[in-house]
Design an enzyme around this catalytic site. Structure first.
Site, PDB file in Angstrom:
ATOM      1  N   LYS A   3     109.798  37.624  63.764  1.00  0.00           N
ATOM      2  CA  LYS A   3     109.371  38.216  65.023  1.00  0.00           C
ATOM      3  C   LYS A   3     110.452  39.135  65.600  1.00  0.00           C
ATOM      4  O   LYS A   3     110.189  40.280  65.927  1.00  0.00           O
ATOM      5  CB  LYS A   3     109.111  37.061  65.977  1.00  0.00           C
ATOM      6  CG  LYS A   3     108.349  37.388  67.189  1.00  0.00           C
ATOM      7  CD  LYS A   3     107.853  36.077  67.745  1.00  0.00           C
ATOM      8  CE  LYS A   3     107.812  36.052  69.232  1.00  0.00           C
ATOM      9  NZ  LYS A   3     107.485  34.708  69.706  1.00  0.00           N
ATOM     10  N   HIS A  32     104.093  34.663  56.641  1.00  0.00           N
ATOM     11  CA  HIS A  32     103.380  33.393  56.468  1.00  0.00           C
ATOM     12  C   HIS A  32     102.110  33.613  55.641  1.00  0.00           C
ATOM     13  O   HIS A  32     101.763  32.807  54.780  1.00  0.00           O
ATOM     14  CB  HIS A  32     102.964  32.797  57.818  1.00  0.00           C
ATOM     15  CG  HIS A  32     104.108  32.569  58.765  1.00  0.00           C
ATOM     16  ND1 HIS A  32     104.075  32.959  60.076  1.00  0.00           N
ATOM     17  CD2 HIS A  32     105.323  31.996  58.590  1.00  0.00           C
ATOM     18  CE1 HIS A  32     105.208  32.635  60.678  1.00  0.00           C
ATOM     19  NE2 HIS A  32     105.988  32.041  59.787  1.00  0.00           N
ATOM     20  N   HIS A  42     120.347  32.866  60.955  1.00  0.00           N
ATOM     21  CA  HIS A  42     119.903  33.421  62.234  1.00  0.00           C
ATOM     22  C   HIS A  42     120.961  34.228  62.971  1.00  0.00           C
ATOM     23  O   HIS A  42     120.681  34.788  64.041  1.00  0.00           O
ATOM     24  CB  HIS A  42     119.411  32.287  63.150  1.00  0.00           C
ATOM     25  CG  HIS A  42     118.212  31.596  62.603  1.00  0.00           C
ATOM     26  ND1 HIS A  42     118.299  30.469  61.822  1.00  0.00           N
ATOM     27  CD2 HIS A  42     116.898  31.917  62.674  1.00  0.00           C
ATOM     28  CE1 HIS A  42     117.080  30.107  61.466  1.00  0.00           C
ATOM     29  NE2 HIS A  42     116.220  30.977  61.957  1.00  0.00           N
ATOM     30  N   CYS A  57     125.382  31.062  62.378  1.00  0.00           N
ATOM     31  CA  CYS A  57     124.472  30.598  61.328  1.00  0.00           C
ATOM     32  C   CYS A  57     124.179  31.741  60.349  1.00  0.00           C
ATOM     33  O   CYS A  57     123.886  32.855  60.777  1.00  0.00           O
ATOM     34  CB  CYS A  57     123.188  30.109  61.992  1.00  0.00           C
ATOM     35  SG  CYS A  57     121.801  30.092  60.863  1.00  0.00           S
ATOM     36  N   LYS A  71     114.389  39.783  56.056  1.00  0.00           N
ATOM     37  CA  LYS A  71     113.271  38.846  56.119  1.00  0.00           C
ATOM     38  C   LYS A  71     112.418  39.173  57.357  1.00  0.00           C
ATOM     39  O   LYS A  71     112.940  39.410  58.432  1.00  0.00           O
ATOM     40  CB  LYS A  71     113.802  37.424  56.210  1.00  0.00           C
ATOM     41  CG  LYS A  71     112.724  36.376  56.226  1.00  0.00           C
ATOM     42  CD  LYS A  71     113.329  35.019  55.950  1.00  0.00           C
ATOM     43  CE  LYS A  71     112.299  33.926  56.051  1.00  0.00           C
ATOM     44  NZ  LYS A  71     112.380  33.141  57.277  1.00  0.00           N
ATOM     45  N   CYS A  85     122.848  24.432  63.848  1.00  0.00           N
ATOM     46  CA  CYS A  85     122.066  25.606  64.290  1.00  0.00           C
ATOM     47  C   CYS A  85     120.703  25.112  64.734  1.00  0.00           C
ATOM     48  O   CYS A  85     119.959  24.529  63.949  1.00  0.00           O
ATOM     49  CB  CYS A  85     121.918  26.635  63.169  1.00  0.00           C
ATOM     50  SG  CYS A  85     120.701  27.915  63.622  1.00  0.00           S
ATOM     51  N   CYS A  89     117.689  26.603  62.802  1.00  0.00           N
ATOM     52  CA  CYS A  89     117.443  26.030  61.463  1.00  0.00           C
ATOM     53  C   CYS A  89     117.125  24.559  61.533  1.00  0.00           C
ATOM     54  O   CYS A  89     116.640  23.990  60.567  1.00  0.00           O
ATOM     55  CB  CYS A  89     118.669  26.126  60.572  1.00  0.00           C
ATOM     56  SG  CYS A  89     119.152  27.755  60.115  1.00  0.00           S
TER      57      CYS A  89
HETATM   58  N1  MSP Z   1     108.648  24.032  58.827  1.00  0.00           N
HETATM   59  C1  MSP Z   1     109.451  24.427  57.724  1.00  0.00           C
HETATM   60  C2  MSP Z   1     108.845  23.989  56.411  1.00  0.00           C
HETATM   61  C3  MSP Z   1     108.619  22.523  56.280  1.00  0.00           C
HETATM   62  S1  MSP Z   1     107.807  22.128  54.787  1.00  0.00           S
HETATM   63  C4  MSP Z   1     107.886  20.474  54.689  1.00  0.00           C
HETATM   64  C5  MSP Z   1     109.602  25.954  57.721  1.00  0.00           C
HETATM   65  N2  MSP Z   1     108.698  26.634  58.430  1.00  0.00           N
HETATM   66  S2  MSP Z   1     108.670  28.245  58.603  1.00  0.00           S
HETATM   67  O1  MSP Z   1     107.520  28.514  59.410  1.00  0.00           O
HETATM   68  O2  MSP Z   1     109.931  28.715  59.073  1.00  0.00           O
HETATM   69  O3  MSP Z   1     108.482  28.824  57.170  1.00  0.00           O
HETATM   70  C6  MSP Z   1     107.427  28.406  56.384  1.00  0.00           C
HETATM   71  C7  MSP Z   1     107.358  29.210  55.134  1.00  0.00           C
HETATM   72  O4  MSP Z   1     107.050  30.563  55.436  1.00  0.00           O
HETATM   73  C8  MSP Z   1     108.659  29.216  54.333  1.00  0.00           C
HETATM   74  O5  MSP Z   1     108.407  28.878  52.991  1.00  0.00           O
HETATM   75  C9  MSP Z   1     109.116  30.640  54.417  1.00  0.00           C
HETATM   76  O6  MSP Z   1     109.768  31.094  53.273  1.00  0.00           O
HETATM   77  C10 MSP Z   1     107.792  31.365  54.597  1.00  0.00           C
HETATM   78  N3  MSP Z   1     108.040  32.663  55.186  1.00  0.00           N
HETATM   79  C11 MSP Z   1     108.392  32.957  56.470  1.00  0.00           C
HETATM   80  N4  MSP Z   1     108.672  34.293  56.535  1.00  0.00           N
HETATM   81  C12 MSP Z   1     108.530  34.847  55.316  1.00  0.00           C
HETATM   82  C13 MSP Z   1     108.616  36.121  54.794  1.00  0.00           C
HETATM   83  N5  MSP Z   1     108.989  37.148  55.520  1.00  0.00           N
HETATM   84  N6  MSP Z   1     108.281  36.294  53.487  1.00  0.00           N
HETATM   85  C14 MSP Z   1     107.810  35.281  52.704  1.00  0.00           C
HETATM   86  N7  MSP Z   1     107.731  34.050  53.160  1.00  0.00           N
HETATM   87  C15 MSP Z   1     108.201  33.802  54.420  1.00  0.00           C
HETATM   88  O7  MSP Z   1     110.499  26.444  57.068  1.00  0.00           O
END
Ligand code: MSP
Length: 514
Positions: free
Chosen positions: A297, A21, A146, A143, A294, A126, A129
């Protein structure tokens, strides 16, 4: 001042903020900071996505109500962004009243325009997702993201008539070829559209944790439709026309590659259905990976167990890395190590070696050596730069390459260009060895030019490492902040006035043990 509106995805509150994030948010932040430096009027939005089955499930597992859980996790995201010096102008939570109103208004408009209809949906779903899959998309019934079983669901739903937008989406892609970047993601979205679009279910009756459908309150909107609208809520769609039209025309969505379909197919179609322009620009980045997968957690736990070595969530929690390396080095690593758009491997070891090479040996060393020699040869007073220093050309090259790179959302290249100037300044000192020479005009010219290079370097690194840039600025005797400067004008060679007190100080980036 031209407007520049940049957004991150809003993060699900079922997970604690991790380095993946932080990767997304830090990149968006640095791009926002670059645009402020350019003199644009910037609005930078991030926030949390708090509705839906997954959040309700996680809250329940922790013995909390969804809203208690959301409050708690939203706070962790906020705190993490504060800790990482993220300069967002707003933080949106989808459970806020302003958002509920906007979702109802925006989707109500699509309904009034005749693009939302009642129907029955059956499919394989899923929960993680929050999405349905076709049997072909599943891997052995699981899925594909996941690897957990998709479940059979049947619901009376409202459907968005996505199929009505196939042609309009294709024309939009043809008319605005740079709307979706990088090209691989554009092609992926285009292929999806060309494969034929089916209407999609956009409400749920099986759940209460969501925004009620205004014309039928047995339903709530499906979390993704609610979430996407956040980009409009924050700029005053439906409540402040001049503001939202200004910002919307200048929007840049930064997203991860797995949410391309939502942002590059559904979202533009929804905008068209509501009678507004589709988003101007969407940039999809890759993933930060640990051991090729990826970062998440579960994965972090799993990899740690497999290796039998201490890879834990807290180790890759941004706060833990900040404690070990500092805010700016973490920001720098996230921006520099992985080309924005590609996947990148995150490892502690590579963080240490990049820290030592780029920050301790290059930038840090330049700052301390220039200050030391100014102290010994010029009594601590920085001389003005020489107009015909070889560094003048190196600086001009770095400024223009960095500018071009920031503007095409390539922070890694912008920093590479910046480090070329750092390298050139160190090389110039090695070549002239002012520490061995007698004080005098030749030494003054070399040191004045090195100080001018440092001034320009501070400007160029400020979007990535704001606090370090400020410290360099202060140590070379300049008042105010690099952030008050304007690029490219203030990055032109020759503005370091000379006659300023230059301060030696502790190493900016003390070497870490490899
Ligand atoms: N809630 C939705 C997004 C809604 S936008 C209108 C979502 N949330 S998320 O928390 O799962 O992911 C948010 C962002 O964090 C995504 O763009 C995702 O690609 C990014 N990342 C989460 N883990 C990541 C990595 N390991 N590497 C890079 N970005 C990653 O999807």
């Amino acid at each position: 001042m031209p407007p520049f509106y940049i957004t991150t995805p809003i993060y699900y509150v079922n997970d604690a903020p991790h380095v993946g994030h932080a990767y997304a948010t830090v990149n968006a932040d640095a791009i926002a900071r670059w645009h402020r430096l350019r003199g644009d009027e910037v609005f930078f939005l991030t926030g949390t996505d708090e509705h839906g089955a997954k959040v309700a499930e996680t809250a329940h597992e922790h013995g909390l109500s969804p809203s208690q859980w959301a409050d708690q996790t939203a706070r962790r995201f906020r705190d993490t962004w504060q800790r990482l010096n993220i300069s967002n102008d707003d933080f949106i939570r989808t459970t806020e009243d302003r958002h509920r109103r906007t979702v109802q208004q925006f989707l109500g408009q699509i309904h009034d325009n005749g693009y939302i209809e009642l129907g029955t949906y059956r499919g394989l779903y899923c929960v993680a997702c929050e999405d349905y899959y076709t049997p072909e998309q599943l891997h052995d019934g699981n899925c594909p993201v996941h690897s957990r079983p998709a479940i059979e669901m049947e619901e009376e739903n409202y459907f968005f008539r996505l199929s009505a937008f196939e042609e309009r989406l294709l024309s939009w892609y043809a008319e605005v070829p740079d709307a979706v970047q990088p090209p691989a993601r554009r092609n992926e979205a285009l292929a999806f559209i060309k494969g034929g679009l089916r209407d999609i279910s956009i409400t749920r009756t099986s759940l209460r944790w969501g925004v009620p459908v205004p014309w039928d309150d047995r339903h709530v909107f499906y979390v993704w439709y609610d979430a996407l609208v956040n980009y409009l809520t924050a700029i005053g769609y439906g409540s402040d026309d001049p503001a939202w039209t200004k910002w919307w025309s200048a929007v840049h969505h930064v997203i991860g590659k797995e949410i391309v379909r939502f942002h590059c197919v559904w979202w533009p179609a929804m905008c068209m259905a509501a009678g507004i322009d589709p988003p101007r620009h969407i940039f999809a980045h890759g993933w930060l990976l640990v051991g090729g997968e990826k970062l998440s957690k579960t994965l972090i736990r799993q990899v740690g167990e497999e290796r039998g070595t201490p890879l834990s969530l807290t180790e890759v929690a941004p706060a833990a890395l900040v404690e070990q390396f500092g805010v700016d080095p973490l920001r720098y690593h996230l921006l520099r190590d992985t080309p924005f758009g590609s996947d990148g491997e995150f490892s502690y070891e590579s963080m240490v070696s990049r820290f030592n090479a780029d920050l301790a040996n290059n930038l840090g060393n330049l700052v301390s050596r220039v200050a030391r020699v100014v102290e010994s040869k010029c009594g601590g007073i920085g001389p003005p730069p020489s107009p015909d220093s070889p560094l003048a050309t190196a600086a001009a090259e770095s400024v223009s390459a960095a500018q071009a790179a920031w503007e095409r959302f390539a922070p890694h290249e912008a920093l590479e260009a910046t480090w070329r100037l750092i390298g050139a300044a160190n090389a110039e000192l090695e070549a002239t060895e002012p520490w061995k020479a007698e004080p005098g005009p030749a030494v003054n010219a070399v040191l004045g030019s090195a100080l001018e290079a440092l001034r320009i370097i501070a400007l160029l690194v400020s979007p990535a490492m704001p606090a370090s840039a400020q410290e360099i600025w202060r140590r070379i005797g300049l008042g105010g902040s690099p952030e008050d400067q304007r690029v490219p004008a203030d990055a032109a060679w020759g503005s370091y006035p000379g006659g300023l007190h230059v301060e030696t100080g502790p190493a900016l980036f003390p070497r870490r043990r490899e």
